[in-house]
Every structure is written in structure tokens, then in C-alpha cells.
Design a protein around this motif. Structure first.
Motif, PDB file in Angstrom:
ATOM      1  N   UNK A  52      38.891  11.623  36.925  1.00  0.00           N
ATOM      2  CA  UNK A  52      39.185  10.355  37.081  1.00  0.00           C
ATOM      3  C   UNK A  52      39.924  10.476  38.738  1.00  0.00           C
ATOM      4  N   UNK A  53      39.883   8.394  39.210  1.00  0.00           N
ATOM      5  CA  UNK A  53      39.911   8.728  40.842  1.00  0.00           C
ATOM      6  C   UNK A  53      40.619   9.865  41.466  1.00  0.00           C
ATOM      7  N   UNK A  54      42.013  10.412  40.787  1.00  0.00           N
ATOM      8  CA  UNK A  54      42.773  10.558  41.724  1.00  0.00           C
ATOM      9  C   UNK A  54      42.708  12.313  41.414  1.00  0.00           C
ATOM     10  N   UNK A  55      41.480  12.632  40.124  1.00  0.00           N
ATOM     11  CA  UNK A  55      41.528  14.224  39.784  1.00  0.00           C
ATOM     12  C   UNK A  55      41.902  14.587  38.737  1.00  0.00           C
ATOM     13  N   UNK A  56      43.414  13.459  38.202  1.00  0.00           N
ATOM     14  CA  UNK A  56      44.157  14.064  37.403  1.00  0.00           C
ATOM     15  C   UNK A  56      43.891  14.269  35.995  1.00  0.00           C
ATOM     16  N   UNK A  57      43.090  13.613  35.610  1.00  0.00           N
ATOM     17  CA  UNK A  57      42.358  13.868  34.609  1.00  0.00           C
ATOM     18  C   UNK A  57      40.672  14.435  34.794  1.00  0.00           C
ATOM     19  N   UNK A  58      40.383  14.956  33.769  1.00  0.00           N
ATOM     20  CA  UNK A  58      39.023  15.883  34.159  1.00  0.00           C
ATOM     21  C   UNK A  58      38.869  16.075  32.155  1.00  0.00           C
ATOM     22  N   UNK A  59      37.220  15.454  31.858  1.00  0.00           N
ATOM     23  CA  UNK A  59      36.508  16.162  30.848  1.00  0.00           C
ATOM     24  C   UNK A  59      35.004  16.620  30.816  1.00  0.00           C
ATOM     25  N   UNK A  60      34.564  16.979  29.378  1.00  0.00           N
ATOM     26  CA  UNK A  60      33.452  17.836  29.415  1.00  0.00           C
ATOM     27  C   UNK A  60      33.135  18.190  28.117  1.00  0.00           C
ATOM     28  N   UNK A  61      31.910  17.523  28.561  1.00  0.00           N
ATOM     29  CA  UNK A  61      30.895  18.073  26.885  1.00  0.00           C
ATOM     30  C   UNK A  61      31.318  19.644  26.349  1.00  0.00           C
ATOM     31  N   UNK A  62      31.689  19.775  25.705  1.00  0.00           N
ATOM     32  CA  UNK A  62      31.600  20.729  25.038  1.00  0.00           C
ATOM     33  C   UNK A  62      30.088  21.738  25.336  1.00  0.00           C
ATOM     34  N   UNK A  63      29.515  21.744  25.519  1.00  0.00           N
ATOM     35  CA  UNK A  63      28.320  22.353  25.969  1.00  0.00           C
ATOM     36  C   UNK A  63      28.926  23.089  27.208  1.00  0.00           C
ATOM     37  N   UNK A  64      29.590  22.405  27.999  1.00  0.00           N
ATOM     38  CA  UNK A  64      30.194  22.835  29.409  1.00  0.00           C
ATOM     39  C   UNK A  64      31.450  23.348  29.673  1.00  0.00           C
ATOM     40  N   UNK A  65      31.625  23.290  28.274  1.00  0.00           N
ATOM     41  CA  UNK A  65      33.037  23.435  28.707  1.00  0.00           C
ATOM     42  C   UNK A  65      33.752  25.269  29.064  1.00  0.00           C
ATOM     43  N   UNK A  66      34.674  25.513  30.027  1.00  0.00           N
ATOM     44  CA  UNK A  66      34.596  26.764  30.620  1.00  0.00           C
ATOM     45  C   UNK A  66      33.888  27.056  31.303  1.00  0.00           C
ATOM     46  N   UNK A  67      32.212  26.377  31.947  1.00  0.00           N
ATOM     47  CA  UNK A  67      32.133  26.873  33.069  1.00  0.00           C
ATOM     48  C   UNK A  67      30.959  26.492  33.415  1.00  0.00           C
ATOM     49  N   UNK A  68      31.684  24.904  34.056  1.00  0.00           N
ATOM     50  CA  UNK A  68      31.181  24.183  34.748  1.00  0.00           C
ATOM     51  C   UNK A  68      32.967  23.379  35.241  1.00  0.00           C
ATOM     52  N   UNK A  69      32.569  22.782  36.326  1.00  0.00           N
ATOM     53  CA  UNK A  69      34.048  22.261  36.781  1.00  0.00           C
ATOM     54  C   UNK A  69      33.673  21.739  37.660  1.00  0.00           C
ATOM     55  N   UNK A  70      34.305  20.476  37.650  1.00  0.00           N
ATOM     56  CA  UNK A  70      34.153  18.719  38.171  1.00  0.00           C
ATOM     57  C   UNK A  70      35.626  18.816  39.424  1.00  0.00           C
ATOM     58  N   UNK A  71      34.784  18.263  40.264  1.00  0.00           N
ATOM     59  CA  UNK A  71      35.985  18.497  41.183  1.00  0.00           C
ATOM     60  C   UNK A  71      35.895  16.529  42.206  1.00  0.00           C
ATOM     61  N   UNK A  72      36.536  16.631  43.370  1.00  0.00           N
ATOM     62  CA  UNK A  72      36.394  15.678  43.781  1.00  0.00           C
ATOM     63  C   UNK A  72      37.014  15.675  45.531  1.00  0.00           C
TER      64      UNK A  72
END
Length: 127
Positions: A52-72
Motif C-alpha cells: 500500500x502507499x504507506x507501506x502499512x499493508x502488504x500481500x503476497x502470492x502463496x508461492x512466495x509467501x515467507x520467502x519474498x518481502x516487498x518494501x518501499x
């Protein structure tokens, strides 16, 4: 004019890590949610991660959850994708994109909801 440019792709061994960056220009970055998608050869483009714009909400595909991290970093107009414990099935061209609109719940995984895209960066994971 809004522009997005990905960087950080390359060749990595299985189990390794890469960090992708997406630098943006021409828009008010901090007002927009952002996403990462990928497309492997012969396959359809798929959703990877959303922030999200604030970075407060993130979502991941099940295939990458726990391995990938999105940030801004809104001060740098940049969104990142940290990829750990990589697998050969992560091999794809990775794209960042700007989400169009403010309501993103249930919509973030759909590519047509994004209005600007980068040219992509190749990620190859060897076994």
C-alpha cells in the motif's frame, strides 16, 4: 510522464537471494500502491507482491509467501522486492507496476488494475 524502471535482476543459484529495485519518476510516488508481477516463459503473467502507499499493508502470492518481502522508500520513490530462498520456479521476468485507484482490497492481484509498468528485469535461478 510516469516512468518505472526495474533493476537488480540476474542469475542466482537455488537457495540464494536477490533484491530487485523499481525506481519511479514523473508522479507522486507516495500516493500510490505498488505491485510486483512476474512472467515465466510460456506462462501467463502472475501476481507476486503488493504494498500500500504507506507501506502499512502488504500481500503476497502463496508461492512466495515467507520467502519474498516487498518494501518501499517514499523519500527515494523506490519500491523493493527482497527475494530469499530462491527456487528454479522463480525464474521469470519481473515487473513493477503502479496500482490505479485507492481501493485495493481483493483487487491488488489483478494486472489490469495497474496503470503504469516497468520494462521488466530478468531473474534466473539455477538448480
Amino acid at each position: 510522464q510516469v516512468q518505472l524502471v526495474e533493476s537488480g535482476g540476474g542469475l542466482v543459484q537455488a537457495g540464494g537471494s536477490l533484491r530487485l529495485s523499481c525506481a519511479t519518476s514523473g508522479g507522486t510516488f507516495s500516493r500510490y500502491a505498488m505491485g510486483w508481477f512476474r512472467q515465466a516463459p510460456g506462462k501467463e503473467r502472475e501476481f507476486v507482491a503488493f504494498i500500500a502507499w504507506s507501506g502499512g499493508s502488504t500481500y503476497y502470492a502463496d508461492s512466495v509467501k515467507g520467502r519474498f518481502t516487498i518494501s518501499r522508500d517514499n523519500a527515494k520513490n523506490t519500491v523493493y522486492l527482497q527475494m530469499n530462498s530462491m527456487k528454479p520456479e522463480d525464474t521469470a521476468v519481473y515487473y513493477c507496476a503502479r496500482f490505479s485507484g485507492t481501493y485495493y482490497y481483493t483487487l491488488y492481484k489483478y494486472g489490469h488494475r495497474y496503470d503504469y509498468w516497468g520494462p521488466g528485469t530478468q531473474v534466473t535461478v539455477s538448480s
